[in-house]
Scaffold this motif. Structure first.
Motif, PDB file in Angstrom:
ATOM      1  N   LYS A 221      36.825  24.756 -63.252  1.00 26.19           N
ATOM      2  CA  LYS A 221      37.378  24.385 -64.433  1.00 26.19           C
ATOM      3  C   LYS A 221      38.088  23.059 -64.126  1.00 26.19           C
ATOM      4  O   LYS A 221      38.874  22.817 -63.103  1.00 26.19           O
ATOM      5  CB  LYS A 221      38.154  25.203 -64.653  1.00 26.19           C
TER       6      LYS A 221
ATOM      7  N   ASP B 272      43.456  14.876 -67.001  1.00 25.56           N
ATOM      8  CA  ASP B 272      44.316  14.405 -66.835  1.00 25.56           C
ATOM      9  C   ASP B 272      45.115  13.011 -66.723  1.00 25.56           C
ATOM     10  O   ASP B 272      43.857  11.896 -65.718  1.00 25.56           O
ATOM     11  CB  ASP B 272      44.698  15.181 -65.306  1.00 25.56           C
ATOM     12  N   LEU B 273      45.918  12.601 -67.516  1.00 27.39           N
ATOM     13  CA  LEU B 273      46.618  11.444 -67.518  1.00 27.39           C
ATOM     14  C   LEU B 273      46.909  10.738 -65.866  1.00 27.39           C
ATOM     15  O   LEU B 273      46.687   9.693 -65.493  1.00 27.39           O
ATOM     16  CB  LEU B 273      47.868  11.556 -68.326  1.00 27.39           C
ATOM     17  N   GLN B 274      47.344  11.128 -65.273  1.00 33.07           N
ATOM     18  CA  GLN B 274      48.124  10.999 -63.740  1.00 33.07           C
ATOM     19  C   GLN B 274      47.014  11.025 -62.709  1.00 33.07           C
ATOM     20  O   GLN B 274      46.370   9.517 -62.835  1.00 33.07           O
ATOM     21  CB  GLN B 274      48.727  11.599 -63.083  1.00 33.07           C
ATOM     22  N   THR B 275      45.654  11.776 -63.063  1.00 37.76           N
ATOM     23  CA  THR B 275      44.635  11.511 -61.969  1.00 37.76           C
ATOM     24  C   THR B 275      43.556  11.442 -62.280  1.00 37.76           C
ATOM     25  O   THR B 275      42.469  10.950 -62.030  1.00 37.76           O
ATOM     26  CB  THR B 275      45.048  13.227 -60.824  1.00 37.76           C
ATOM     27  N   GLY B 276      43.132  11.920 -63.171  1.00 40.61           N
ATOM     28  CA  GLY B 276      41.846  11.054 -64.118  1.00 40.61           C
ATOM     29  C   GLY B 276      41.423  12.405 -64.743  1.00 40.61           C
ATOM     30  O   GLY B 276      41.223  13.586 -65.884  1.00 40.61           O
TER      31      GLY B 276
ATOM     32  N   ARG C 281      41.777  33.329 -67.435  1.00 39.86           N
ATOM     33  CA  ARG C 281      41.593  33.080 -68.081  1.00 39.86           C
ATOM     34  C   ARG C 281      40.256  32.994 -68.993  1.00 39.86           C
ATOM     35  O   ARG C 281      39.970  33.507 -69.851  1.00 39.86           O
ATOM     36  CB  ARG C 281      42.811  31.635 -69.040  1.00 39.86           C
TER      37      ARG C 281
ATOM     38  N   ASN D 188      51.519  35.399 -69.849  1.00 40.21           N
ATOM     39  CA  ASN D 188      51.174  34.935 -71.369  1.00 40.21           C
ATOM     40  C   ASN D 188      51.312  35.588 -72.073  1.00 40.21           C
ATOM     41  O   ASN D 188      50.896  34.626 -73.342  1.00 40.21           O
ATOM     42  CB  ASN D 188      50.819  33.507 -71.060  1.00 40.21           C
TER      43      ASN D 188
ATOM     44  N   VAL E 247      39.045  33.495 -72.673  1.00 46.50           N
ATOM     45  CA  VAL E 247      40.040  32.403 -73.893  1.00 46.50           C
ATOM     46  C   VAL E 247      39.801  30.808 -73.317  1.00 46.50           C
ATOM     47  O   VAL E 247      39.664  29.792 -74.061  1.00 46.50           O
ATOM     48  CB  VAL E 247      41.317  33.125 -74.064  1.00 46.50           C
ATOM     49  N   LEU E 248      39.366  30.943 -71.862  1.00 48.74           N
ATOM     50  CA  LEU E 248      39.494  29.317 -71.762  1.00 48.74           C
ATOM     51  C   LEU E 248      37.537  29.395 -70.737  1.00 48.74           C
ATOM     52  O   LEU E 248      36.702  30.298 -70.979  1.00 48.74           O
ATOM     53  CB  LEU E 248      39.208  29.102 -70.485  1.00 48.74           C
ATOM     54  N   LYS E 249      36.531  27.871 -71.296  1.00 47.78           N
ATOM     55  CA  LYS E 249      36.078  27.894 -70.569  1.00 47.78           C
ATOM     56  C   LYS E 249      35.171  27.226 -69.854  1.00 47.78           C
ATOM     57  O   LYS E 249      36.206  26.724 -69.462  1.00 47.78           O
ATOM     58  CB  LYS E 249      34.734  27.703 -71.710  1.00 47.78           C
TER      59      LYS E 249
END
Lengths: 772, 257
Positions: B9, B13-17, B50, B87, B55-57
């Motif tokens: 998965k 990400d803004l920081q690491t791409g 998850r 959660n 709930v996540l793919k």
């Protein structure tokens, strides 16, 4: 789709919301309290205005003409017929005029009076100067003197306010005195010797001023009548025309008109707010409390969850709107009744109870609107991670929807094809027609309104479902964000083509640029050079530059980002044929649109000036400037960069529709925008099927060339070459397409589109191979 | 029963791409078995679970629950799984009974079966005294019980507990472990993620060590003890993490990553 799940979720959410005191308070208790409270406040204010006794200081009451006194023996106002109530509520404090009548003393008196009003010692001060009576007499004399010519008699009637009629005896005396120099005292310029000092920033002073003015007006009217009668003039002369007003409207319809403007607005604003708060609680609130993931991991599918929540929100939206509507209406009813019982029959007849059938129509409007607002609110609320964040989204949502709700309140706007196409507003217009009993008009526009409303609801619902299906939205974590990080991310993670967000950003940049350019250009266009300069600036700086810069810095392959690739020969042929064959339909579309949405006089005169400046130039310059340049710049921007960005992940429909809308919005005139948007759809379709931008540049350029050439020939009285007779005819100087050619051209366009669609399979493979 | 194969998965990400939360993780769990997923915070445990709960793919690899693929047959997977996570909270304005009943109905249990299951679950978890207490008034332990009841009301063959003991006091945590052990006796396939060694030692038949999205090792505790020549499980765990960190920095130096 399992409706049992939807039903279960709906019941649970309803129960949950009904157990929440905050929601119940906002939705149910608040409207029930709000309007009665507002009503009470209004009544209080009205009562204050009605029953407050004002105190007025009258300085120099002894200077008032004794023939027609203002004050009685007790130094209080003499009640004039019809003004007894007002007179009773005025308390007079009579002060004699000071014996020292020098200008300094007068100035002092005036200053003291002002200070008394400002300090709230009295509500107003009336200064009656010693010369008031003689001035009055002088005017009477002047009026009688100038009575001789018949014209001036009429003038006296018209200007009664300034020129009081004269008592015959007094007039004779004074005219004898002043006969030598009557012209030196121009009546209209003479001061009246009366001054009313009030502080209009205070309510009580305002009331005092209004009451005294009413009394003085009445006194003046009586004075004029008595003077005219005394001079043997019929007092009817001052009111030469008596108008009998006959209103054909039934009072219930009149009331319906008023309510039909106010109530939909109030109702829809509450429908929106009523939807928003539950939406935040059911999405952001559940995310915050951690119960959303519980539900997401249950067997209910995302769309079932959305439907369940949507129904709940809709119920609250409808409930909130209805409760507000009823509470407002009941309160208004009670107030109006109260006012009527106190004699304000006029207000009662205008504001009286709304016809009951109107309620039915309003509820009919409310259901789809509540569904639409609820879906919108749900989709927006899904973005928020917490209730607090959710609250921030209310303002943008209101900014988008409120203008649509408020538009129907504008005067002179009515239900027609144009307004029926506007989401929300169209439905409000339709319901207004129904309330006012214009059923035929409503039935004619019903299909369009239903279609538009249904499309809006469907789109909003789809958006909400997509939000719930998106992992990024449902499991959004709080990222560390900074401009530097973001810029780095844009450079590091740039793709071969733009992302949908970058495409939208580019479109918005162009629109904002165009908005400002319009103001600058509008004020500077006066000759062809300025037109040429502004066209070049707009095309190069505002349309082309943002997308080229974004392609250079935000993508790895600017060429692919701008969708420049060598087209197939067959596509070029098809594009040329479409360009030629589509033009008649485009012209017909343009004239059709300007019939539905009439071009305003001002806009049309500007367009005419623009046209006459342009068409007087050599054709090749015009074509270069208005056909070639826009075709290249606009296509690279809209069917190139923006289209390519929106095309991401099979977003063909999105790319075609959104790029067409952006293309439309960049045209300044509404009618052009609509035509350009529709043309944009066609160009988008061609851009999608041909895989690049060059074919659409051709179509765009040919279309503009044909329009400009035809207009240029007409303006320069060029006679139609015989070899074009089969397609074009002339009406006066104007060149128009023959109907048979229009029919054939539509057929050719469709045939060429079929060619594009059939050959598309290989193109897509080629493009995909190229992309890979 | 549960099979994860090269499960991957990645998030933008803004920081690491790109942030790889889960990197080619594979494991299998059979019926009547408790598989412990052990790792520090941010190791990827929640992401993996998850994905199992649909709930996540996943962005790579595949996972099957009770024979159903989590991507192609999410509906069937959700019927076969009970998911308890830190959660997945319970509703504040619903009583324990209403909450469990609601989920029972969502799982499609008919009235008769639902009544039977509810009675059984409430007895099994000793929840009869809190059946009419609203979520907002419950203690953490009570809430956790309701969560478990909600997850097992449809009698799923697979149960996933993601950091389920987080924030529980020692008594409640102990009771939770007993409940989970009881569920194993019923033949359930259980995946239990935690970062507490003691729980793993007490409960799990097999463990998988997850760190920075990778599965460092998997097997029975005895196997791992033999493999790493370390009888103290906590020590072994730290060594594994240190080895992994070292290997990672070597790889970076060589420019592999």
């Amino acid at each position: 789709m399992n409706w049992k799940h939807v039903h279960l979720i709906f019941l649970r959410e309803m129960n949950d919301q009904l157990r929440d005191r905050r929601t119940l308070f906002t939705i149910a208790i608040l409207p029930m309290l709000l309007y009665p409270l507002l009503g009470m406040l209004m009544m209080q204010i009205a009562q204050f205005h009605r029953e407050y006794t004002v105190s007025i200081r009258v300085v120099g009451a002894e200077n008032w003409p004794a023939r027609s006194p203002l004050l009685d023996a007790h130094q209080q106002l003499i009640p004039l017929p019809g003004l007894e109530k007002i007179t009773r509520l005025v308390e007079i404090e009579a002060v004699p005029w000071p014996s020292d009548d020098s200008p300094e003393a007068r100035a002092k008196l005036e200053q003291a009076s002002r200070a008394a009003v400002m300090a709230d010692v009295v509500d107003a001060v009336l200064l009656i100067e010693p010369e008031f009576d003689s001035l009055l007499q002088l005017r009477a004399a002047h009026a009688t003197q100038s009575d001789a010519p018949p014209d001036s008699t009429q003038e006296v009637g018209q200007d009664t306010e300034q020129r009081a009629g004269g008592n015959a005896r007094l007039a004779a005396e004074i005219s004898a005195e002043k006969a030598t120099e009557p012209a030196q005292v121009p009546v209209s310029e003479t001061e009246d010797g009366l001054e009313l000092i009030a502080n209009l920033a205070r309510d009580n002073s305002k009331i005092a001023q209004a009451r005294l003015s009413t009394v003085l007006d009445q006194w003046r009217a009586n004075w004029v009548v008595s003077q005219l009668s005394a001079a043997g003039v019929n007092p009817r002369l001052v009111e030469p025309i008596m108008l009998t007003e006959t209103d054909t409207s039934v009072s219930s319809v009149r009331r319906a008109m008023l309510w039909s403007k106010i109530l939909p607005f109030v109702m829809l604003v509450w429908a929106l707010t009523g939807a928003f708060y539950p939406a935040i609680d059911l999405c952001a609130g559940e995310k915050e409390r951690g119960t959303l993931e519980t539900l997401l991991s249950s067997p209910a599918r995302r769309r079932e969850i959305v439907w369940g929540k949507l129904l709940t929100i809709s119920v609250f939206s409808i409930g909130s709107a209805l409760l507000n509507l009823m509470s407002m209406h009941l309160t208004a009813g009670i107030i109006v009744k109260q006012l009527a019982s106190q004699g304000s029959t006029e207000i009662a007849s205008v504001l009286g109870p709304m016809p009951i059938h109107a309620f039915g129509w309003l509820v009919l409007l409310l259901i789809p609107m509540a569904a639409f607002f609820s879906a919108l609110a749900l989709a927006v609320a899904a973005l928020a991670r917490s209730t607090k964040e959710g609250q921030y989204y209310l303002m943008p949502l209101l900014m988008v929807t409120l203008p649509l709700v408020a538009l129907p309140m504008l005067p002179s706007l009515q239900l027609n094809l144009g307004t029926s196409l506007v989401p929300v507003s169209g439905a409000v217009f339709l319901v207004r027609s129904l309330i006012e009993g214009r059923y035929t008009e409503a039935v004619v526009h019903l299909p369009v309104v239903v279609l538009v409303t249904a499309a809006c609801c469907w789109l909003a619902l789809r958006w909400a479902i997509r939000q719930f299906e998106s992992e990024a939205v449902m499991f959004r974590e709080a990222d560390r964000w900074s401009v530097k990080l973001w810029m780095r991310h844009l450079w590091r993670d740039r793709g071969d083509t733009a992302s949908p967000t970058e495409a939208v950003l580019c479109g918005l940049t162009i629109i904002i640029g165009m908005f400002f350019a319009q103001f600058v250009a509008g004020s500077t266009i006066h000759d062809f050079t300025s037109i040429a300069t502004s066209t070049v600036i707009v095309q190069i700086a505002i349309i082309l530059t943002p997308c080229v810069l974004m392609a250079l810095f935000l993508t790895r392959s600017p060429r692919r980002a701008l969708r420049i690739h060598r087209p197939q020969f067959s596509h070029v042929v098809a594009a040329v044929m479409i360009g030629v064959a589509m033009h008649p339909s485009y012209m017909a579309l343009g004239s059709g649109i300007s019939q539905v949405y009439e071009i305003g006089e001002e806009t049309s005169s500007v367009l005419q000036m623009f046209q006459s400046l342009v068409l007087s130039q050599p054709l090749w310059i015009i074509l270069l400037l208005m056909a070639a340049l826009p075709a290249i710049c606009e296509e690279l921007a809209f069917r190139g960069f923006i289209f390519g960005g929106l095309l991401h992940k099979n977003g063909a429909l999105r790319a075609i529709v959104v790029s067409a809308l952006f293309f439309g919005f960049t045209h300044p005139v509404l009618q052009q925008s609509i035509a350009a948007s529709l043309m944009g759809l066609m160009l988008g379709l061609i851009a999608w099927r041909t895989g690049g931008v060059l074919c659409t540049i051709l179509v765009h350029a040919i279309n503009n060339t044909l329009s400009l050439t035809m207009a240029w020939c007409a303006a320069n009285h060029v006679s139609l070459p015989a070899r074009l007779n089969w397609a074009v005819s002339t009406q006066g100087d104007a060149w128009t397409y023959r109907p048979e050619w229009i029919a054939i051209s539509v057929f050719i366009t469709l045939a060429m589109l079929v060619v594009l669609f059939r050959r598309n399979a290989d193109t897509r493979q080629v493009v995909q191979a190229e992309m890979a | 029963m549960v099979e994860a194969h090269h499960l991957t998965k990645a998030y933008p990400d803004l920081q690491t791409g790109q942030f790889i939360a889960l990197n080619q993780v594979s494991f299998q769990v059979g019926p009547g078995e408790i598989f412990g997923l052990l790792g520090p915070n941010g190791a990827g445990k929640t992401t993996a679970l998850r994905i199992l709960s649909t709930v996540l793919k996943p962005t790579g690899g595949y996972a099957r629950v009770n024979g159903f693929d989590v991507v192609t047959h999410p509906y069937e997977v959700r019927h076969s799984i009970g998911f308890v996570s830190s959660n997945t909270a319970i509703y504040d304005r619903m009583t324990a009974w209403e909450m469990v009943e609601y989920f029972g109905k969502l799982y499609g249990l008919d009235a008769e079966r639902l009544a039977e299951r509810m009675d059984r679950v409430f007895t099994q978890l000793q929840m009869h005294d809190i059946r009419d207490v609203a979520g907002a008034r419950m203690s953490t332990g009570m809430k956790q019980k309701v969560s478990i009841a909600r997850a097992i009301v449809h009698d799923p063959p697979v149960l996933v507990f993601d950091e389920a003991s987080l924030g529980l006091d020692i008594l409640v945590a102990r009771a939770l472990l007993e409940i989970i052990a009881g569920l194993r006796e019923e033949g359930k396939c259980i995946i239990f993620s935690t970062h507490i060694m003691r729980e793993v030692e007490r409960l799990c038949d097999r463990v998988g060590i997850l760190y920075h999205g990778r599965m460092l090792a998997a097997g029975t505790l005895q196997d791992l003890a033999l493999q790493y020549d370390e009888s103290d499980f906590e020590e072994m765990f730290f060594r594994m993490l240190q080895d992994s960190d070292r290997q990672l920095s070597t790889e970076r130096c060589q420019g592999i990553l």
